[in-house]
Design a protein around this motif. Structure first.
Motif, mmCIF file in Angstrom:
data_model
loop_
_atom_site.group_PDB
_atom_site.id
_atom_site.type_symbol
_atom_site.label_atom_id
_atom_site.label_comp_id
_atom_site.label_asym_id
_atom_site.label_seq_id
_atom_site.Cartn_x
_atom_site.Cartn_y
_atom_site.Cartn_z
ATOM 1 N N ALA A 97 0.824 -1.202 0.000
ATOM 2 C CA ALA A 97 0.000 0.000 0.000
ATOM 3 C C ALA A 97 0.862 1.258 0.000
ATOM 4 N N ARG A 98 0.321 2.300 -0.580
ATOM 5 C CA ARG A 98 0.940 3.615 -0.515
ATOM 6 C C ARG A 98 -0.175 4.648 -0.609
ATOM 7 N N TRP A 99 0.073 5.805 -0.060
ATOM 8 C CA TRP A 99 -0.908 6.878 -0.121
ATOM 9 C C TRP A 99 -1.149 7.250 -1.582
ATOM 10 N N ASP A 100 -2.409 7.420 -1.945
ATOM 11 C CA ASP A 100 -2.750 7.776 -3.318
ATOM 12 C C ASP A 100 -2.631 9.291 -3.500
ATOM 13 N N THR A 101 -1.633 9.699 -4.278
ATOM 14 C CA THR A 101 -1.417 11.120 -4.524
ATOM 15 C C THR A 101 -2.192 11.619 -5.736
ATOM 16 N N GLY A 102 -2.863 10.685 -6.420
ATOM 17 C CA GLY A 102 -3.639 11.066 -7.592
ATOM 18 C C GLY A 102 -2.872 10.968 -8.887
ATOM 19 N N GLY A 103 -1.597 10.644 -8.825
ATOM 20 C CA GLY A 103 -0.804 10.512 -10.036
ATOM 21 C C GLY A 103 -0.939 9.123 -10.640
ATOM 22 N N SER A 104 -0.002 8.775 -11.485
ATOM 23 C CA SER A 104 -0.049 7.469 -12.125
ATOM 24 C C SER A 104 0.169 6.366 -11.083
ATOM 25 N N ILE A 105 -0.411 5.216 -11.330
ATOM 26 C CA ILE A 105 -0.272 4.092 -10.404
ATOM 27 C C ILE A 105 1.148 3.544 -10.517
ATOM 28 N N PRO A 106 1.873 3.463 -9.426
ATOM 29 C CA PRO A 106 3.256 2.971 -9.491
ATOM 30 C C PRO A 106 3.339 1.460 -9.620
ATOM 31 N N ASN A 107 4.353 0.994 -10.336
ATOM 32 C CA ASN A 107 4.558 -0.451 -10.450
ATOM 33 C C ASN A 107 5.914 -0.877 -9.888
ATOM 34 N N ARG A 108 6.579 0.020 -9.194
ATOM 35 C CA ARG A 108 7.840 -0.339 -8.559
ATOM 36 C C ARG A 108 7.617 -0.593 -7.078
ATOM 37 N N GLY A 109 8.237 -1.634 -6.584
ATOM 38 C CA GLY A 109 8.071 -1.969 -5.181
ATOM 39 C C GLY A 109 8.544 -0.878 -4.249
ATOM 40 N N THR A 110 9.558 -0.142 -4.663
ATOM 41 C CA THR A 110 10.099 0.913 -3.810
ATOM 42 C C THR A 110 9.134 2.079 -3.639
ATOM 43 N N SER A 111 8.090 2.113 -4.455
ATOM 44 C CA SER A 111 7.095 3.182 -4.351
ATOM 45 C C SER A 111 6.043 2.893 -3.289
ATOM 46 N N TYR A 112 6.048 1.703 -2.741
ATOM 47 C CA TYR A 112 5.053 1.307 -1.744
ATOM 48 C C TYR A 112 5.672 1.327 -0.350
ATOM 49 N N ASP A 113 4.878 1.784 0.603
ATOM 50 C CA ASP A 113 5.387 2.007 1.955
ATOM 51 C C ASP A 113 5.043 0.886 2.926
ATOM 52 N N TYR A 114 3.978 0.181 2.666
ATOM 53 C CA TYR A 114 3.503 -0.828 3.602
ATOM 54 C C TYR A 114 3.357 -2.172 2.879
ATOM 55 N N TRP A 115 3.757 -3.229 3.553
ATOM 56 C CA TRP A 115 3.755 -4.558 2.961
ATOM 57 C C TRP A 115 3.148 -5.571 3.925
ATOM 58 N N GLY A 116 2.422 -6.512 3.347
ATOM 59 C CA GLY A 116 1.934 -7.625 4.128
ATOM 60 C C GLY A 116 2.877 -8.806 3.999
ATOM 61 N N GLN A 117 2.593 -9.856 4.736
ATOM 62 C CA GLN A 117 3.379 -11.068 4.589
ATOM 63 C C GLN A 117 2.924 -11.780 3.317
ATOM 64 N N GLY A 118 3.693 -12.682 2.826
ATOM 65 C CA GLY A 118 3.352 -13.359 1.586
ATOM 66 C C GLY A 118 2.363 -14.485 1.790
ATOM 67 N N THR A 119 1.655 -14.788 0.722
ATOM 68 C CA THR A 119 0.804 -15.971 0.688
ATOM 69 C C THR A 119 1.226 -16.771 -0.538
ATOM 70 N N LEU A 120 1.503 -18.052 -0.328
ATOM 71 C CA LEU A 120 2.111 -18.871 -1.366
ATOM 72 C C LEU A 120 1.057 -19.416 -2.326
ATOM 73 N N VAL A 121 1.313 -19.207 -3.599
ATOM 74 C CA VAL A 121 0.484 -19.772 -4.660
ATOM 75 C C VAL A 121 1.340 -20.766 -5.431
ATOM 76 N N THR A 122 0.874 -22.003 -5.515
ATOM 77 C CA THR A 122 1.584 -23.044 -6.242
ATOM 78 C C THR A 122 0.663 -23.604 -7.319
ATOM 79 N N VAL A 123 1.121 -23.520 -8.561
ATOM 80 C CA VAL A 123 0.324 -24.007 -9.685
ATOM 81 C C VAL A 123 1.027 -25.223 -10.272
ATOM 82 N N SER A 124 0.372 -26.347 -10.214
ATOM 83 C CA SER A 124 0.969 -27.573 -10.733
ATOM 84 C C SER A 124 0.577 -27.786 -12.194
ATOM 85 N N SER A 125 1.485 -28.397 -12.931
ATOM 86 C CA SER A 125 1.242 -28.618 -14.360
ATOM 87 C C SER A 125 0.536 -29.934 -14.602
#
Length: 125
Positions: A97-125
């Motif tokens: 999450a990051r505060w929405d300043t109204g500009g373009s949506i960022p796609n870099r991780g460094t642009s986000y201030d808050y992070w949750g823990q991961g949830t694992l997704v496993t796709v089998s072939s």
């Protein structure tokens, strides 16, 4: 802002999963919310993001047409619906999450201030 991601699991290729991310902060509705993923041995990758009002979204090309990001500000939650899953989608998925300043949506991780823990997704072939 504290974030809690959930919904990961094991699914066969072609299947679907819905990830959820719950936020603790009552100002959640003013934040851009994003999903990132990191596969073993690979760098973290942007997946999708949505602005505070939900009327603008951004996706990495590899998931366009298969994944849908949405949010429910009344529930302080953001979702990632993942359809037509492929083995290459296997990764730990993180919400951010990051505060929405109204500009373009960022796609870099460094642009986000808050992070949750991961949830694992496993796709089998």
């Amino acid at each position: 802002v504290q974030l809690q991601a959930s919904g990961g699991g094991l699914v066969q290729a072609g299947g679907s999963l819905r990830l959820s991310c719950a936020a603790s902060e009552r100002t959640f509705s003013r934040h851009v919310m994003g999903w990132f993923r990191q596969a073993p041995g690979k760098e973290r990758e942007f997946v999708a993001a949505i602005n505070w009002s939900g009327d603008r979204t951004l996706y990495v090309d590899s998931v366009k047409g298969r994944f849908t990001i949405s949010r429910d500000n009344a529930k302080n939650a953001v979702y990632l619906q993942m359809d037509s899953l492929k083995p290459e989608d296997t990764a730990d998925y993180y919400c951010a999450a990051r505060w929405d300043t109204g500009g373009s949506i960022p796609n870099r991780g460094t642009s986000y201030d808050y992070w949750g823990q991961g949830t694992l997704v496993t796709v089998s072939s």
